[in-house]
Scaffold this motif. Structure first.
Motif, PDB file in Angstrom:
ATOM      1  N   GLY B  25       0.803  -1.214   0.000  1.00 51.89           N
ATOM      2  CA  GLY B  25       0.000   0.000   0.000  1.00 51.89           C
ATOM      3  C   GLY B  25       0.832   1.258   0.000  1.00 51.89           C
ATOM      4  N   ARG B  26       0.171   2.390   0.181  1.00 49.53           N
ATOM      5  CA  ARG B  26       0.816   3.680   0.102  1.00 49.53           C
ATOM      6  C   ARG B  26       1.545   3.976   1.405  1.00 49.53           C
ATOM      7  NH1 ARG B  26       1.026   8.988   0.630  1.00 49.53           N
ATOM      8  NH2 ARG B  26       0.899  10.293  -1.240  1.00 49.53           N
ATOM      9  N   LEU B  29       0.210   5.564   4.839  1.00 52.34           N
ATOM     10  CA  LEU B  29      -1.208   5.255   4.983  1.00 52.34           C
ATOM     11  C   LEU B  29      -1.378   3.816   5.464  1.00 52.34           C
ATOM     12  CD1 LEU B  29      -4.300   5.566   4.522  1.00 52.34           C
ATOM     13  CD2 LEU B  29      -3.919   4.985   2.142  1.00 52.34           C
ATOM     14  N   THR B  30      -0.589   2.918   4.874  1.00 46.68           N
ATOM     15  CA  THR B  30      -0.783   1.496   5.148  1.00 46.68           C
ATOM     16  C   THR B  30      -0.414   1.118   6.581  1.00 46.68           C
ATOM     17  OG1 THR B  30      -0.058  -0.706   4.563  1.00 46.68           O
ATOM     18  CG2 THR B  30       1.476   1.075   4.117  1.00 46.68           C
ATOM     19  N   ALA B  31      -1.165   0.161   7.107  1.00 48.23           N
ATOM     20  CA  ALA B  31      -0.853  -0.373   8.435  1.00 48.23           C
ATOM     21  C   ALA B  31       0.252  -1.414   8.361  1.00 48.23           C
ATOM     22  CB  ALA B  31      -2.110  -0.993   9.045  1.00 48.23           C
ATOM     23  N   LEU B  32       0.588  -1.825   7.124  1.00 40.67           N
ATOM     24  CA  LEU B  32       1.573  -2.903   6.962  1.00 40.67           C
ATOM     25  C   LEU B  32       3.007  -2.423   7.120  1.00 40.67           C
ATOM     26  CD1 LEU B  32      -0.170  -4.717   3.992  1.00 40.67           C
ATOM     27  CD2 LEU B  32       0.165  -5.635   6.287  1.00 40.67           C
ATOM     28  N   PRO B 177      -3.567   4.710  10.237  1.00 41.93           N
ATOM     29  CA  PRO B 177      -3.070   3.325  10.203  1.00 41.93           C
ATOM     30  C   PRO B 177      -1.563   3.174  10.398  1.00 41.93           C
ATOM     31  CG  PRO B 177      -4.569   3.746   8.373  1.00 41.93           C
ATOM     32  CD  PRO B 177      -4.365   5.050   9.067  1.00 41.93           C
TER      33      PRO B 177
END
Lengths: 618, 350
Positions: B25-26, B29-32, B177
């Protein structure tokens, strides 16, 4: 009466017969048609959602309409499609599986169906009367109490009426299973589907009252100016969340336990083996149901209940994985060493195992409280519960229909079309939902009308939409199959699958009195017991004698219609007091019907011994 | 041959890395890709549970595949009746006890991390910000500093910041996130959580609880700057003169129109208890307009002339007399020059 039922009827007579029937087999048809209709409706709503999300910042539908669509998709699929279709299967199979001539209260059975149908129609009338409910299927206060227009009012009244129908259905099955079992059919000889229906009915009995209370409070807040959920007047919005999920979580098990039961029957039948670990399967079902009542707050981890409540509910939820795991392994062990036939019913069941296992895995993951701070209210959760409800319940409904269609409609569903439907739906399902796990973690919250550009969410959403269309094709093929089989399908023999349980010991479709003589059950899988002992058919437990049957009745329809009219009265009296006429008029119709029912003796009729003998000769 | 294989392998690895990078993801922004204490804590549990659960899935699938390969009905054995097995106590005990052990393995860290994230022992000595969720914007009130702002939340890197959250209307949920998991913003009671960002940057925040038509447009940003920059920003925001006349004459007309249309009944400039609409003190520094639109003059004019088109169901529509495009341009000129501080989104990460 009985003669009329055996003669060829005109179209009008068939309609009248269905409007007044109290026969569980015909009520099963009604639930199938009603649930099937709403399933298509909910499916169309799902496609609208996916088309809107095919690309970033799409404007296929407006923001307000989108919220109506998501609300109605969830509400329709849960209350008006999945549950009625399951109740249809229960009605079709359970009385036959326990060797009964009908359910305990045939009149109530009919009333339950008509309440559901009128509730569902009332709810969907909102589309044409100023807009559907738009506060989500969970209808959280204060969004639901402050939502303008009458949308949420339709949600309240529609669900209240449909919910009463479900509650009646649940009580009916409880009494039926306790009282109506044929001689020798002890509890621990009941097929797993009957067991699951029994436990599900207990869940309905205890879970639905919480929804009823919640809906009453919401109704009073919206229609009679009370302030249960109005913070400025001392109300509390979190109470709605508790009431909703005290109902809502057991509801998940109401949807999944019946299919656990029917998968158990299907795996056993098509592996030609008795169910592995029957006792463990029964107790696992009960344990899941019991634990299902004490985990509701895992839907509320981010509400701010504090770490003590959160971790207790978190660990209780993880514990449910244990009995569920027992079930998965027992199914695998049932097939192990068996002689497996793979047909459409079995395909859906085999597709269920990996799909549902993923749903269970992510279930444990979302139960992990501090991790759920990230998953909660995102597409991860959407993916999780669709893996459970589609990969579990919907796969189960399709499997159940392929399995019992011959018994319900006297025809066998076409195998080729069955397989096409399965593979398109199965592939489409995984395409749609697997990627959503990642979309959620990549920062896409649920119930988003648009997702913005430049967030790396485009590809995932695109794939998801493509998958949804594959699922739609699968469903269409299934419906074509259902119609085709009715017209040109192969006539079903009494026992097309080399079955093990009592429903396969009588003709397809069964005569309206089911069993000419009640069968004697001599063990688990009673028909199989007779087959292995070389009898091939059930031993009667009684001499041939008169059969007492209930009369058809139009009263349940009238009663439900009365409540339907009263529903409009409740909704619109806030605009104009003249609507009180509809309110009281509708209530008077319902009450009048109840009085007629109470004071009029309806003792049913008897099928004479001679008539039964004559039919045997034909 | 070997070189060719090596190249292929390198290409494959490169592709895999690219896939994983874009698949996460971006950034911000991403929770990863966790960049804060809360998101990192959640990530530990996400990894632990994913690994355990994937192992369970693999075991189930191995048995499943063996069953399907070995036990399908065979040609010539149509009448074969398998042995009717009742069950096996030992096996059933195995698949009851092992899951119980796995649940315990997951339950312990879950409990520890949940209690850790709920700690409030150092709240008094930390930065406290009161957050109000509104349909469809966020209000931030820096406790003890007399600073109110909206939409862009400035915090210092590495510091614990306590957020005390309450809603003015329906339930919202505050979610950034990359920095932290979410917490609901209820109208009933104040919820407190802390966030701590590890790296400077502009982080995307989202509303995660359905709150009406523009729920999906209720974005905000958390701007993480260095400690010195944060101090500077606080000082600049405190010394704002709300009545200051802009230098530009068009902007001056805009300011007059802003007052004539009674905009400040809802929109405060400078420190003020008015929070009916977003506080506009540092409007010229905003990362976005209306939460998600690029902060250009054209967009602002459109936003002022027809707010409904940009944010359906917003509460600004119809609250003021119709403003024509020329007037809106002047107001926009005035609002966009409201830059009380040198510290803006560009400062983060530089």
């Amino acid at each position: 009466m009985s003669i009329a039922a055996t003669q060829k009827q005109g179209f009008g007579a068939v309609i009248w017969d269905y409007l007044t029937t109290v026969d569980h087999k015909k009520i099963a048809h009604l639930y199938t048609f009603g649930g099937g209709f709403f399933f298509i409706l909910g499916g169309i709503e799902a496609l609208i959602i996916r088309i809107q999300l095919i690309k970033p910042e799409n404007d296929f539908v407006s923001a307000g309409f989108y919220n109506e669509v998501i609300t109605m998709h969830g509400t329709t699929m849960i209350f008006l499609a999945a549950m009625p279709l399951l109740l249809g299967l229960m009605n079709a199979a359970v009385p036959l599986q326990i060797g009964a001539r009908d359910v305990a209260f045939p009149f109530l059975n009919s009333l339950g169906f008509w309440l559901f149908m009128f509730g569902g129609i009332l709810l969907n009338c909102s589309w044409f009367l100023g807009g559907a409910p738009d506060a989500g299927w969970t209808s959280y206060a204060p969004l639901s109490t402050t939502s303008p227009g009458h949308g949420v009012d339709f949600y309240v009244m529609g669900l209240q009426i449909a919910g009463a129908g479900t509650l009646i259905g649940g009580i009916n099955f409880l009494v039926t299973i306790i009282n109506m079992r044929a001689p020798g059919m002890t509890y621990m000889r009941m097929p797993l589907f009957t067991w699951a229906t029994f436990v599900t009915s207990i869940l309905i009995l205890f879970a639905f009252p919480a929804l009823t209370i919640g809906l009453f409070l919401l109704m009073f807040d919206r229609m009679f100016d009370s302030a249960f959920f109005d913070v400025t007047l001392g109300g509390n919005t979190i109470i709605w969340q508790h009431l909703f999920w005290i109902f809502g979580h057991p509801e998940v098990y109401i949807l999944i336990l019946p299919v656990f039961g029917l998968f158990s029957d299907i795996f056993s039948t098509f592996s030609k083996k008795r169910l592995f670990g029957y006792t463990a399967m029964v107790f696992a079902t009960m344990l899941i149901a019991f634990l299902g009542f004490m985990v509701w707050a895992h839907h509320m981890f981010t509400v701010g209940l504090g770490p003590v409540a959160n971790t207790i509910f978190s660990i209780a939820t993880m514990a449910i994985a244990v009995p569920t795991g027992i079930k998965i392994f027992n199914w695998l062990a049932t097939m192990w060493g068996g002689s497996i036939t793979i047909n459409s019913a079995m395909l859906w069941s085999l597709g269920f195992i990996p799909s549902f296992t993923v749903g269970g895995m992510t279930g444990v993951m979302v139960a992990t409280v501090a991790a759920d701070y990230q998953y909660h209210d995102t597409y991860f959760v959407i993916a999780h519960f669709h893996y459970v409800i589609v990969g579990g319940t919907v796969f189960g409904i399709f499997a159940g229909f392929h399995y019992w269609w011959p018994k319900m409609f006297g025809r066998i569903l076409n195998e080729t079309m069955g397989k096409i439907a399965f593979w398109t739906f199965f592939i489409g399902f995984h395409l749609t939902f697997f990627i959503q796990h990642f979309l959620g973690l990549m920062g896409m919250p649920r119930r988003y009308w648009v997702f913005l550009e430049d967030q790396n969410l485009d590809l995932g959403n695109f794939i998801s939409t493509i998958g949804a269309f594959f699922m739609a094709i699968g469903v269409i093929v299934f419906f074509i199959n259902a119609i085709y089989s009715q017209v040109k399908g192969e006539k079903a023999p009494a026992d097309p699958w080399d079955g093990r349980t009592l429903e396969w010991s009588i003709p397809s479709p069964p005569p309206y009195y089911n069993f000419k003589q009640l069968p004697l059950t001599r063990g688990l899988d009673p028909l199989w017991v007779e087959k292995t002992e070389g009898n091939g058919k059930m031993t009667p437990a009684e001499p041939l004698g008169e059969i007492h049957m209930p009369n058809n009745s139009f009263i349940p329809f009238v009663m439900s219609l009365g409540l339907f009219i009263a529903g409009f009265g409740f909704i619109y009296q806030t605009d104009n007091n003249a609507w009180f006429i509809a309110l009281f008029g509708g209530m008077a119709i319902a009450l009048g019907a109840m009085i007629v029912r109470s004071v009029k003796d309806d003792l049913g009729y008897h099928i004479s011994k001679e008539e039964l003998e004559r039919e045997a000769d034909e | 041959m070997k070189g060719w294989m090596g190249k292929l392998r390198a290409l494959f690895l490169l592709g895999l890395v690219a896939l994983i990078l874009s698949g996460c993801g971006r950034e911000n922004l991403t929770a990863l890709v966790p960049k804060g204490y809360g998101s990192e804590s959640s990530m530990k549990l996400i990894i632990l549970t994913t690994v355990i659960m994937s192992a369970v899935f693999v075991i189930v699938m191995i048995v499943y595949v063996i069953v399907l390969l070995r036990f399908r009905k065979k040609k010539g054995q149509e009448n074969f009746i398998p042995k009717q097995v009742e069950g096996h106590k030992g096996l059933e005990a195995v698949w009851t006890i092992i899951p119980i052990i796995l649940v315990i393995i997951m339950a312990v860290p879950t409990t520890l991390i949940s209690f850790d994230l709920a700690k409030t022992n150092d709240q008094k000595d930390s930065i406290n910000i009161d957050i109000t969720g509104n349909q469809y914007w966020w209000h931030f009130d820096y406790k003890g500093e007399e600073i109110q702002t909206s939409q862009d939340l400035y915090i210092p890197v590495g510091k614990k910041v306590y957020l005390n959250m309450l809603s003015s209307d329906v339930t919202h949920s505050f979610w950034v996130p990359s920095i932290s998991g979410k917490m609901d913003v209820n109208p009933d009671n104040t919820n407190t959580m802390y966030i701590q960002a590890y790296e400077e940057g502009v982080y995307w925040g989202k509303c995660a609880e359905l709150c009406g038509p523009s729920h999906s447009l209720m974005d905000f940003k958390v701007i993480v700057v260095s400690e010195e920059e944060y101090e500077q920003w606080i000082a600049d925001m405190k010394s704002v003169d709300p009545k200051a006349k802009p230098e530009n004459s068009v902007a001056q007309e805009g300011q007059e129109l802003f007052e004539a249309n009674n905009c400040m009944a809802c929109h405060a400039i400078g420190s003020s208890p008015i929070a009916t609409g977003p506080n506009l003190t540092d409007f010229g520094n905003r990362t976005k307009l209306a939460g998600y639109v690029e902060p250009t003059k054209e967009n602002l004019v459109e936003w002022i002339v027809n707010p409904e088109k940009i944010k359906p169901g917003n509460l600004m529509t119809g609250k003021y007399p119709a403003v024509n495009k020329e007037e809106a341009e002047k107001i926009a000129e005035y609002l966009l020059q409201l830059k009380p501080s040198e510290i803006g989104p560009e400062s983060a990460g530089k």
